[in-house]
Design a protein around this motif. Structure first.
Motif, PDB file in Angstrom:
ATOM      1  N   LEU A 177      18.892   0.391  15.314  1.00 48.96           N
ATOM      2  CA  LEU A 177      17.838   0.744  14.375  1.00 48.96           C
ATOM      3  C   LEU A 177      16.729   1.480  15.109  1.00 48.96           C
ATOM      4  O   LEU A 177      16.428   1.194  16.266  1.00 48.96           O
ATOM      5  CB  LEU A 177      17.260  -0.513  13.715  1.00 48.96           C
ATOM      6  CG  LEU A 177      18.245  -1.427  12.985  1.00 48.96           C
ATOM      7  CD1 LEU A 177      17.515  -2.642  12.434  1.00 48.96           C
ATOM      8  CD2 LEU A 177      18.963  -0.685  11.866  1.00 48.96           C
ATOM      9  N   THR A 178      16.084   2.400  14.424  1.00 48.12           N
ATOM     10  CA  THR A 178      15.041   3.214  15.041  1.00 48.12           C
ATOM     11  C   THR A 178      13.734   2.438  15.186  1.00 48.12           C
ATOM     12  O   THR A 178      13.554   1.354  14.630  1.00 48.12           O
ATOM     13  CB  THR A 178      14.750   4.475  14.208  1.00 48.12           C
ATOM     14  OG1 THR A 178      14.039   4.088  13.022  1.00 48.12           O
ATOM     15  CG2 THR A 178      16.034   5.204  13.824  1.00 48.12           C
ATOM     16  N   ALA A 179      12.799   3.052  15.915  1.00 51.44           N
ATOM     17  CA  ALA A 179      11.493   2.441  16.124  1.00 51.44           C
ATOM     18  C   ALA A 179      10.644   2.430  14.863  1.00 51.44           C
ATOM     19  O   ALA A 179       9.544   1.862  14.866  1.00 51.44           O
ATOM     20  CB  ALA A 179      10.747   3.167  17.249  1.00 51.44           C
ATOM     21  N   ALA A 180      11.106   3.025  13.787  1.00 57.19           N
ATOM     22  CA  ALA A 180      10.396   2.972  12.512  1.00 57.19           C
ATOM     23  C   ALA A 180      10.702   1.696  11.742  1.00 57.19           C
ATOM     24  O   ALA A 180      10.288   1.538  10.592  1.00 57.19           O
ATOM     25  CB  ALA A 180      10.756   4.185  11.653  1.00 57.19           C
ATOM     26  N   GLU A 227       1.288   8.980  18.276  1.00 57.02           N
ATOM     27  CA  GLU A 227       2.742   9.112  18.112  1.00 57.02           C
ATOM     28  C   GLU A 227       3.176   8.693  16.713  1.00 57.02           C
ATOM     29  O   GLU A 227       4.027   9.348  16.098  1.00 57.02           O
ATOM     30  CB  GLU A 227       3.477   8.282  19.169  1.00 57.02           C
ATOM     31  CG  GLU A 227       4.978   8.377  19.061  1.00 57.02           C
ATOM     32  CD  GLU A 227       5.651   8.815  20.349  1.00 57.02           C
ATOM     33  OE1 GLU A 227       6.870   8.650  20.426  1.00 57.02           O
ATOM     34  OE2 GLU A 227       4.978   9.321  21.256  1.00 57.02           O
ATOM     35  N   LEU A 228       2.609   7.626  16.206  1.00 46.93           N
ATOM     36  CA  LEU A 228       2.943   7.211  14.843  1.00 46.93           C
ATOM     37  C   LEU A 228       2.571   8.296  13.833  1.00 46.93           C
ATOM     38  O   LEU A 228       3.329   8.581  12.898  1.00 46.93           O
ATOM     39  CB  LEU A 228       2.234   5.903  14.498  1.00 46.93           C
ATOM     40  CG  LEU A 228       2.738   4.645  15.213  1.00 46.93           C
ATOM     41  CD1 LEU A 228       1.820   3.462  14.939  1.00 46.93           C
ATOM     42  CD2 LEU A 228       4.166   4.325  14.799  1.00 46.93           C
ATOM     43  N   ALA A 229       1.403   8.919  14.032  1.00 50.00           N
ATOM     44  CA  ALA A 229       0.987   9.991  13.130  1.00 50.00           C
ATOM     45  C   ALA A 229       1.934  11.172  13.209  1.00 50.00           C
ATOM     46  O   ALA A 229       2.298  11.773  12.183  1.00 50.00           O
ATOM     47  CB  ALA A 229      -0.437  10.431  13.473  1.00 50.00           C
ATOM     48  N   SER A 235       0.904   5.046   8.335  1.00 50.88           N
ATOM     49  CA  SER A 235       0.618   4.009   7.339  1.00 50.88           C
ATOM     50  C   SER A 235       1.679   2.911   7.316  1.00 50.88           C
ATOM     51  O   SER A 235       1.601   1.983   6.505  1.00 50.88           O
ATOM     52  CB  SER A 235       0.504   4.629   5.943  1.00 50.88           C
ATOM     53  OG  SER A 235       1.721   5.258   5.573  1.00 50.88           O
ATOM     54  N   ALA A 236       2.678   3.003   8.213  1.00 53.82           N
ATOM     55  CA  ALA A 236       3.737   2.003   8.239  1.00 53.82           C
ATOM     56  C   ALA A 236       3.197   0.672   8.760  1.00 53.82           C
ATOM     57  O   ALA A 236       2.433   0.630   9.717  1.00 53.82           O
ATOM     58  CB  ALA A 236       4.891   2.485   9.111  1.00 53.82           C
ATOM     59  N   SER A 237       3.606  -0.399   8.139  1.00 57.91           N
ATOM     60  CA  SER A 237       3.143  -1.729   8.517  1.00 57.91           C
ATOM     61  C   SER A 237       4.128  -2.385   9.473  1.00 57.91           C
ATOM     62  O   SER A 237       5.346  -2.345   9.265  1.00 57.91           O
ATOM     63  CB  SER A 237       2.987  -2.599   7.269  1.00 57.91           C
ATOM     64  OG  SER A 237       2.624  -3.915   7.612  1.00 57.91           O
TER      65      SER A 237
END
Length: 290
Positions: A177-180, A227-229, A235-237
């Motif tokens: 599974l990815t880091a998302a 990096e998240l942006a 906005s991921a929790s």
């Protein structure tokens, strides 16, 4: 015990891999993971080099895009790695990024069909079987490996969407599974994988590997946010972690409690000290994770 690894990001030039791999081996890191992202670094070539430069660390490639690869070639390369470095290589296959596949003229009309055919043929070839297949995408005529692995070789699938997760449960030996993926996402993935396995009549263990985007040291919070942006995940929790070893270990434990068997720390693309990050994972985070 939850497995722990670190990603060598291909944003680093290939010549940096040797130093990082040797540090991973020296400090007792369990797993070093590599990527075959277009158009950065080849997965098999970097894995072979990392394995040759080290003695004990396991090396994973997550993942090899199946549209780029004839399944016979994937099997030949996987078998060679496993015979030269028994028990130390983990290979993951998956759809690949569809825009990248389109750039090289390899985009499949049905990525799910392609991945299913590739998994079936690859696992059979690595078991030493002789195959004749006439699928939509995979075509083999009396093909068998002359040098199959000497023991069973697990083949993992990379998956995100529900249909691919069910397919992985039905046809793969594990899932990446990815880091998302948050802890809730891990639970949902495990449920879908189990559904696919049940439909296929499979009951054997199905290891689940999850990347965790992590940053530590000076500017860690800012690097993680950036990096998240960039990935559209601002906005991921419950995705990503920044902080000291205790904070990172707590995030690892949350994923493990949700069903992850192995958590692989994914540094930010601009990690200033890749060797130091490996030491941090092995020497500071590992003792806090059971």
């Amino acid at each position: 015990m939850t497995g722990l690894g670190v990603v060598f990001r291909p944003q680093l030039p290939p010549e940096r891999l040797r130093a990082v791999a040797r540090v991973a081996d020296d400090v007792g890191l369990e797993e070093l993971w590599l990527w075959e992202d277009c158009f950065l670094e080849g997965g098999i070539s970097t894995a072979a080099a990392a394995l040759a430069w080290t003695e004990r660390v396991r090396v994973g490639v997550g993942l090899l895009p199946v549209p780029l690869r004839n399944v016979a070639l994937t099997a030949m390369e996987a078998a060679s790695l496993h015979r030269m470095f028994p028990g130390r290589a983990t290979l993951v296959v998956g759809h690949g990024v569809q825009d990248w596949m389109g750039q090289v003229g390899a985009r499949a009309a049905s990525p799910l069909t392609l991945l299913g055919e590739h998994l079936d043929a690859l696992r059979a070839l690595l078991r030493g079987e002789r195959l004749t297949v006439r699928g939509r995408y995979v075509s083999l005529d009396d093909v068998a490996l002359d040098w199959p692995p000497e023991r069973a070789v697990p083949v993992l699938a990379g998956a995100t969407g529900p249909r691919t997760l069910r397919l992985s449960g039905a046809k793969a030996d594990g899932t990446l599974l990815t880091a998302a993926t948050s802890a809730d996402g891990v639970r949902q993935a495990r449920q879908l994988i189990d559904e696919g396995a049940k439909q296929a009549g499979r009951s054997e263990p199905h290891p689940l590997v999850v990347y965790l985007l992590a940053a530590t040291g000076a500017g860690a919070e800012a690097r993680l946010r950036a990096e998240l942006a960039a990935e559209g995940l601002e906005s991921a929790s419950g995705v990503g972690v920044a902080g000291d070893a205790a904070a990172v270990a707590a995030a690892v434990r949350r994923l493990a409690e949700a069903g992850a068997d192995t958590v692989v720390l994914q540094p930010t693309g601009d990690e200033p000290d890749p060797e130091g990050f490996v030491r941090f994972a092995a020497e500071e985070v590992r003792p806090l994770v059971v």
